[in-house]
Design a protein around this motif. Structure first.
Motif, mmCIF file in Angstrom:
data_model
loop_
_atom_site.group_PDB
_atom_site.id
_atom_site.type_symbol
_atom_site.label_atom_id
_atom_site.label_comp_id
_atom_site.label_asym_id
_atom_site.label_seq_id
_atom_site.Cartn_x
_atom_site.Cartn_y
_atom_site.Cartn_z
ATOM 1 N N LYS A 1 9.934 1.623 -26.238
ATOM 2 C CA LYS A 1 8.690 0.866 -26.316
ATOM 3 C C LYS A 1 9.054 -0.603 -26.150
ATOM 4 C CE LYS A 1 5.556 1.888 -29.376
ATOM 5 N NZ LYS A 1 4.914 2.165 -30.691
ATOM 6 N N HIS B 1 7.869 -4.155 -26.300
ATOM 7 C CA HIS B 1 6.787 -4.958 -26.869
ATOM 8 C C HIS B 1 6.762 -6.310 -26.159
ATOM 9 C CE1 HIS B 1 6.163 -2.212 -30.375
ATOM 10 N NE2 HIS B 1 7.418 -1.895 -30.096
ATOM 11 N N TYR C 1 12.964 7.585 -25.116
ATOM 12 C CA TYR C 1 11.943 6.650 -24.652
ATOM 13 C C TYR C 1 12.157 5.278 -25.279
ATOM 14 C CZ TYR C 1 9.325 10.595 -22.760
ATOM 15 O OH TYR C 1 8.951 11.687 -22.030
ATOM 16 N N THR D 1 1.912 -2.794 -24.837
ATOM 17 C CA THR D 1 3.269 -2.267 -24.964
ATOM 18 C C THR D 1 3.538 -1.248 -23.854
ATOM 19 O OG1 THR D 1 3.295 -2.601 -27.347
ATOM 20 C CG2 THR D 1 4.851 -0.995 -26.463
ATOM 21 N N VAL E 1 5.664 1.866 -22.475
ATOM 22 C CA VAL E 1 6.490 2.993 -22.913
ATOM 23 C C VAL E 1 7.177 3.582 -21.688
ATOM 24 C CG1 VAL E 1 6.537 5.238 -24.044
ATOM 25 C CG2 VAL E 1 4.929 3.479 -24.820
#
Length: 232
Positions: A158, A160, A156, A166, A168
């Motif tokens: 993330k 930002h 995965y 955020t 995912v």
């Protein structure tokens, strides 16, 4: 500036290219090679915009070598044999320099490379204003200019984003790098990708983006700090 390398089995030919490149402000000839396998390793590891490539080499022809490069790159073929010119241009070569070539002829090739580089970067920037990322059972539109950094967590990511929640997504670091400009986004750690334009400061091997501290690992530090030097 256009980042370049040169591959030729004859050292005197490389010396001429080094001399000519040093006389222009448009080409940064970062390295020269006499062995094709070493040049290919460099191309796989370091971002390169332009390759000066001899065609008639003993271990592998320049034509065959160019076909092995795993990503798109501009190429200026160099050779003493004019019969290779047609085949060179069928590979969409930027130019073809017939040895021995003058500095003025070299400058013509550089001008072609500059025009191609500017054109490709312009279209790339237009295409990459937004990313569409599949997350939460939908496609999410993310402005590339708002990405602060990307964090990898197993399978995965993330992402930002400035002034936004955020995101995912189930993606790999490699797959998202392919969607981003290699001149702006750099992998600095097995778990982090950063855009150079968002860096506030670098202290030691720690990147500061806002309140976040992102480590630079030994694997990626050379290419990252070289990129910072080119931007400065």
């Amino acid at each position: 500036m256009i980042r370049a390398i040169a591959l030729d089995d004859e050292p005197p030919a490389l010396e001429i290219l080094q001399s000519f490149c040093s006389q222009t402000n448009d080409i940064d000839l970062q390295k020269t090679f006499t062995k094709s396998e070493e040049a290919l390793k460099h191309l796989k590891k370091y971002p390169t915009d332009l390759l000066f490539l001899d065609i008639n080499m003993p271990s592998i022809s320049g034509i065959d070598f160019f076909k092995k490069i795993p990503h798109k790159i501009m190429v200026v073929f160099t050779t003493a044999y004019s019969e290779f010119a047609v085949e060179g241009f069928t590979l969409n070569a930027t130019d073809y320099l017939l040895k021995p070539f003058s500095f003025s002829r070299f400058q013509q090739a550089v001008e072609k490379a500059k025009n191609q580089f500017a054109s490709e970067n312009k279209s790339q920037n237009t295409e990459q204003q937004f990313l569409f990322i599949r997350a939460d059972y939908s496609l999410i539109k993310i402005p590339v200019s708002d990405i602060l950094f990307i964090e990898g967590l197993d399978d995965y990511l993330k992402i930002h984003i400035r002034n936004q929640k955020t995101v995912v997504a189930r993606m790999t670091m490699k797959s998202i790098l392919e969607k981003l400009s290699p001149d702006e986004f750099f992998r600095v750690h097995r778990s982090y990708i950063v855009p150079i334009g968002k860096i506030d400061k670098v202290k030691g091997k720690i990147i500061h983006i806002g309140n976040e501290e992102i480590p630079v690992s030994a694997t990626y530090e050379t290419i990252f700090f070289q990129a910072l030097e080119h931007k400065s």
